[in-house]
Each structure stands twice: as C-alpha cells, then as structure tokens.
Design a protein around this motif. Structure first.
Motif, PDB file in Angstrom:
ATOM      1  N   PRO A  37       1.214  -1.325   0.355  1.00 53.18           N
ATOM      2  CA  PRO A  37       0.084   0.094   0.724  1.00 53.18           C
ATOM      3  C   PRO A  37       0.581   0.915   0.375  1.00 53.18           C
ATOM      4  CG  PRO A  37      -0.539  -1.321   1.894  1.00 53.18           C
ATOM      5  CD  PRO A  37       0.533  -2.220   1.006  1.00 53.18           C
ATOM      6  N   PRO A  38       0.655   2.357  -1.148  1.00 51.04           N
ATOM      7  CA  PRO A  38       1.610   3.497  -0.767  1.00 51.04           C
ATOM      8  C   PRO A  38       1.167   4.344   0.086  1.00 51.04           C
ATOM      9  CG  PRO A  38      -0.650   3.684  -2.289  1.00 51.04           C
ATOM     10  CD  PRO A  38      -0.913   1.690  -2.021  1.00 51.04           C
ATOM     11  N   HIS A  39       2.519   5.220   0.497  1.00 48.92           N
ATOM     12  CA  HIS A  39       2.057   5.814   1.362  1.00 48.92           C
ATOM     13  C   HIS A  39       0.907   6.163   3.153  1.00 48.92           C
ATOM     14  CE1 HIS A  39       3.559   7.882  -2.438  1.00 48.92           C
ATOM     15  NE2 HIS A  39       2.537   8.070  -2.962  1.00 48.92           N
ATOM     16  N   VAL A  40       1.530   5.185   3.195  1.00 48.93           N
ATOM     17  CA  VAL A  40       1.004   4.683   5.020  1.00 48.93           C
ATOM     18  C   VAL A  40       2.541   4.790   5.673  1.00 48.93           C
ATOM     19  CG1 VAL A  40      -0.475   3.300   3.614  1.00 48.93           C
ATOM     20  CG2 VAL A  40       1.606   2.491   4.462  1.00 48.93           C
ATOM     21  N   THR A  41       2.139   4.344   7.006  1.00 44.84           N
ATOM     22  CA  THR A  41       2.751   4.284   7.978  1.00 44.84           C
ATOM     23  C   THR A  41       3.285   3.760   7.861  1.00 44.84           C
ATOM     24  OG1 THR A  41       0.934   4.346   9.738  1.00 44.84           O
ATOM     25  CG2 THR A  41       1.252   6.620   9.458  1.00 44.84           C
ATOM     26  N   TYR A  42       4.778   3.109   8.968  1.00 40.04           N
ATOM     27  CA  TYR A  42       5.204   2.294   8.702  1.00 40.04           C
ATOM     28  C   TYR A  42       6.018   2.030  10.797  1.00 40.04           C
ATOM     29  CZ  TYR A  42       9.804   4.638   7.689  1.00 40.04           C
ATOM     30  OH  TYR A  42      11.136   5.185   8.209  1.00 40.04           O
ATOM     31  N   ALA A  43       6.458   0.536  10.751  1.00 41.79           N
ATOM     32  CA  ALA A  43       7.413   0.776  11.394  1.00 41.79           C
ATOM     33  C   ALA A  43       8.974  -0.068  11.621  1.00 41.79           C
ATOM     34  CB  ALA A  43       6.696   0.395  13.072  1.00 41.79           C
ATOM     35  N   VAL A  44      10.160  -0.175  12.076  1.00 45.41           N
ATOM     36  CA  VAL A  44      10.821  -1.288  11.855  1.00 45.41           C
ATOM     37  C   VAL A  44      11.102  -1.517  13.273  1.00 45.41           C
ATOM     38  CG1 VAL A  44      13.532  -1.039  11.662  1.00 45.41           C
ATOM     39  CG2 VAL A  44      12.168   0.655  10.333  1.00 45.41           C
ATOM     40  N   PHE A  45      11.128  -3.211  12.496  1.00 45.14           N
ATOM     41  CA  PHE A  45      11.112  -3.625  13.838  1.00 45.14           C
ATOM     42  C   PHE A  45      12.548  -4.522  13.580  1.00 45.14           C
ATOM     43  CE2 PHE A  45       7.015  -3.387  13.406  1.00 45.14           C
ATOM     44  CZ  PHE A  45       6.537  -3.127  15.106  1.00 45.14           C
ATOM     45  N   PRO A  46      12.917  -5.479  15.016  1.00 42.75           N
ATOM     46  CA  PRO A  46      14.451  -5.756  14.118  1.00 42.75           C
ATOM     47  C   PRO A  46      13.593  -7.452  15.066  1.00 42.75           C
ATOM     48  CG  PRO A  46      14.250  -5.705  16.869  1.00 42.75           C
ATOM     49  CD  PRO A  46      12.951  -5.183  15.859  1.00 42.75           C
ATOM     50  N   ALA A  47      14.754  -8.482  13.531  1.00 45.46           N
ATOM     51  CA  ALA A  47      14.149  -9.657  13.995  1.00 45.46           C
ATOM     52  C   ALA A  47      15.036 -10.567  15.127  1.00 45.46           C
ATOM     53  CB  ALA A  47      15.540 -10.940  12.402  1.00 45.46           C
ATOM     54  N   ILE A  48      14.784 -12.039  15.570  1.00 42.48           N
ATOM     55  CA  ILE A  48      14.968 -11.669  16.991  1.00 42.48           C
ATOM     56  C   ILE A  48      16.039 -12.623  17.228  1.00 42.48           C
ATOM     57  CG2 ILE A  48      14.520 -13.810  18.513  1.00 42.48           C
ATOM     58  CD1 ILE A  48      11.762 -14.101  17.505  1.00 42.48           C
ATOM     59  N   GLU A  49      17.349 -12.659  15.662  1.00 41.98           N
ATOM     60  CA  GLU A  49      18.336 -12.314  16.373  1.00 41.98           C
ATOM     61  C   GLU A  49      19.329 -11.361  16.924  1.00 41.98           C
ATOM     62  OE1 GLU A  49      17.479 -16.359  14.599  1.00 41.98           O
ATOM     63  OE2 GLU A  49      16.768 -13.763  14.348  1.00 41.98           O
ATOM     64  N   VAL A  50      18.407  -9.929  15.867  1.00 41.31           N
ATOM     65  CA  VAL A  50      19.385  -8.866  16.475  1.00 41.31           C
ATOM     66  C   VAL A  50      18.786  -7.943  17.319  1.00 41.31           C
ATOM     67  CG1 VAL A  50      20.560  -8.993  13.690  1.00 41.31           C
ATOM     68  CG2 VAL A  50      18.300  -7.799  14.599  1.00 41.31           C
ATOM     69  N   GLU A  51      17.613  -8.657  18.139  1.00 42.76           N
ATOM     70  CA  GLU A  51      16.795  -6.830  18.953  1.00 42.76           C
ATOM     71  C   GLU A  51      17.940  -6.215  19.601  1.00 42.76           C
ATOM     72  OE1 GLU A  51      13.315  -9.444  19.827  1.00 42.76           O
ATOM     73  OE2 GLU A  51      14.758 -10.840  21.537  1.00 42.76           O
ATOM     74  N   LYS A  52      18.864  -7.510  20.610  1.00 49.08           N
ATOM     75  CA  LYS A  52      19.496  -6.712  21.890  1.00 49.08           C
ATOM     76  C   LYS A  52      21.263  -6.385  20.443  1.00 49.08           C
ATOM     77  CE  LYS A  52      17.560  -9.833  25.336  1.00 49.08           C
ATOM     78  NZ  LYS A  52      17.756 -10.750  26.133  1.00 49.08           N
ATOM     79  N   ASP A  53      21.201  -6.107  19.071  1.00 46.33           N
ATOM     80  CA  ASP A  53      22.220  -5.882  19.331  1.00 46.33           C
ATOM     81  C   ASP A  53      22.544  -4.318  19.184  1.00 46.33           C
ATOM     82  OD1 ASP A  53      24.032  -4.893  17.341  1.00 46.33           O
ATOM     83  OD2 ASP A  53      23.675  -5.093  15.172  1.00 46.33           O
ATOM     84  N   PRO A  54      23.316  -3.599  19.665  1.00 44.04           N
ATOM     85  CA  PRO A  54      23.384  -2.238  19.962  1.00 44.04           C
ATOM     86  C   PRO A  54      23.544  -1.410  18.401  1.00 44.04           C
ATOM     87  CG  PRO A  54      25.049  -3.259  21.725  1.00 44.04           C
ATOM     88  CD  PRO A  54      24.798  -4.176  20.220  1.00 44.04           C
ATOM     89  N   ALA A  55      23.976  -2.114  17.472  1.00 45.75           N
ATOM     90  CA  ALA A  55      23.916  -1.884  16.018  1.00 45.75           C
ATOM     91  C   ALA A  55      22.990  -1.799  15.820  1.00 45.75           C
ATOM     92  CB  ALA A  55      25.056  -1.892  15.457  1.00 45.75           C
ATOM     93  N   PHE A  56      21.405  -2.276  16.005  1.00 48.34           N
ATOM     94  CA  PHE A  56      20.085  -2.161  15.312  1.00 48.34           C
ATOM     95  C   PHE A  56      19.725  -0.512  14.473  1.00 48.34           C
ATOM     96  CE2 PHE A  56      15.642  -1.882  15.194  1.00 48.34           C
ATOM     97  CZ  PHE A  56      15.581  -2.699  14.675  1.00 48.34           C
ATOM     98  N   SER A  57      19.768  -0.247  16.070  1.00 46.10           N
ATOM     99  CA  SER A  57      18.815   1.657  15.945  1.00 46.10           C
ATOM    100  C   SER A  57      19.858   2.696  14.543  1.00 46.10           C
ATOM    101  CB  SER A  57      19.283   2.174  17.168  1.00 46.10           C
ATOM    102  OG  SER A  57      20.729   2.825  17.368  1.00 46.10           O
ATOM    103  N   ALA A  58      20.813   2.329  14.391  1.00 45.44           N
ATOM    104  CA  ALA A  58      22.205   2.706  13.295  1.00 45.44           C
ATOM    105  C   ALA A  58      21.260   2.615  12.182  1.00 45.44           C
ATOM    106  CB  ALA A  58      23.069   2.528  13.921  1.00 45.44           C
ATOM    107  N   TYR A  59      21.533   0.617  12.162  1.00 47.29           N
ATOM    108  CA  TYR A  59      20.949   0.376  10.589  1.00 47.29           C
ATOM    109  C   TYR A  59      19.556   0.612  10.551  1.00 47.29           C
ATOM    110  CZ  TYR A  59      25.315  -2.719  11.773  1.00 47.29           C
ATOM    111  OH  TYR A  59      26.776  -2.595  11.803  1.00 47.29           O
TER     112      TYR A  59
END
Length: 210
Positions: A37-59
């Motif tokens: 769907p075009p022009h809608v809202t979104y949120a970025v989530f981590p895969a389970i393996e990387v949810e605790k990775d400090p670099a995730f927020s930058a990526y």
C-alpha cells in the motif's frame, strides 16, 4: 557481529576489496507477494537475533530513510500500517556448501514481537584458500502489521535480500550499500538476481549520506 543466518531467500553481492575498492558488483533478489500500500505509516522492527544488537538502531535509520524516500511515514509501532523487519548477520566462509542455520522474524504484538517464521539459506563456497573471506547478509521484509498481529505471523507484502562476500567482516561499512541495493527493487519480484555496480564515488557518497 556474527549471528545465525537468515532464511528468506538467496541473493549475492560480491565485493572487490571494500575499503580500497574502485567498484562493487551487487546482485540482489526481491520477491513481492502483493502490492505494498502506498503512502502509509510504518515501523521498523528487529529480527529476533538482532533485537539486542546495539547497532540495530543505526541500521534501522538507514532503512527508515529509504522508506521515507518511497513516500512512507514512520510512526509508533502500535499505530503503524506496515511492519518493516530488518535482519542481518556475518559469517566466515569455509570450503564446501554451508548451511547457515535459521533466523526468526517475530510478529509484533501490542507492545513488541511475539512469534514468527523461520528461514534459512546455504551457499556453495569457492575453492579452499588461506585468505579469510566473510559473507554479510541483509534481509528486509515488509508486511501488513494489523493482519500480522491477527495471524500471529508476518503477512508479507515484499522481501528483499542482499549479501556481500569479501575480505571484510565490518558490517557497518557494508550496510549502506546493502540497503541501497535492496531498495532499488522495492516492492518488485526480480525473478532472479539483478546485478548493480557501484563506482568509487557512489560508494563514498552512500557512506557519507548514511
């Protein structure tokens, strides 16, 4: 950082000595289930393996920047229309065919992630060599967030995959190129791998702007 490998689909990105490289040849694979769907809202989530990775927020910011360029708007997870999952990892190559295990993309619940699907990939390594080589992989999966919560698993619109094989295991230097390559086929089914070549100036620009 080394993680267990992701199981979405196979694609390759070959590096010619990143860091001092003049060109980088990129091969990307994308698969679209249904139109996003075009022009809608979104949120970025981590895969389970990387949810605790400090670099995730930058990526995640790299992915959000590309989503914004497509006309989407980032918002809170509880109200977002799209779930944008990001998974990544680095593995050292060894002779023969390797199975890189599995990775789980969680399904966001009311306050976070719960449940998900398991994926995997295997790659045939090149001839044995004393030179250490590493493969980096990035997977971006976009799904319908409300329907995913109802179903208990990710209801996908599209997923894109890019991998890099070379002498570096520094994912932070590769991530801008991997994300850029994947988003060049946003929402598309490539039907196979597609090759892109990044020149020295483009590599420099992508790193500076990200």
């Amino acid at each position: 950082m080394t993680t267990r490998w992701l199981r979405l689909f196979v694609a390759g990105l070959t590096l010619s000595g990143l860091g001092c490289a003049r060109t980088v040849a990129v091969e990307v694979h994308g698969k679209g289930e249904t139109p996003i769907p075009p022009h809608v809202t979104y949120a970025v989530f981590p895969a389970i393996e990387v949810e605790k990775d400090p670099a995730f927020s930058a990526y995640a910011r790299l992915v959000a920047k590309k989503m914004n360029e497509q006309g989407y708007k980032e918002t809170e997870a509880r109200t977002a229309r799209l779930a944008v999952y990001l998974a990544y990892g680095v593995s050292e190559l060894s002779p023969g065919t390797m199975s890189r295990g599995s990775s789980t993309l969680g399904t966001p619940g009311a306050m976070g992630a719960a449940g998900g699907g398991t994926y995997g990939t295997s790659v045939a390594a090149s001839d044995p060599s004393t030179v250490r080589q590493f493969t980096s992989q990035v997977v971006i999966a976009i799904g319908d967030l409300p329907k995913s919560r109802e179903a208990g698993s990710l209801v996908e619109f599209w997923r894109g995959n890019a991998t890099a094989t070379g002498l570096t295991k520094d994912l932070s230097t590769l991530m801008p190129l991997l994300v850029e390559a994947a988003f060049r086929h946003f929402g598309q089914t490539t039907g196979g791998t597609v090759r892109h070549t990044f020149g020295e100036e483009e590599i420099k620009k992508l790193r500076e702007t990200h």
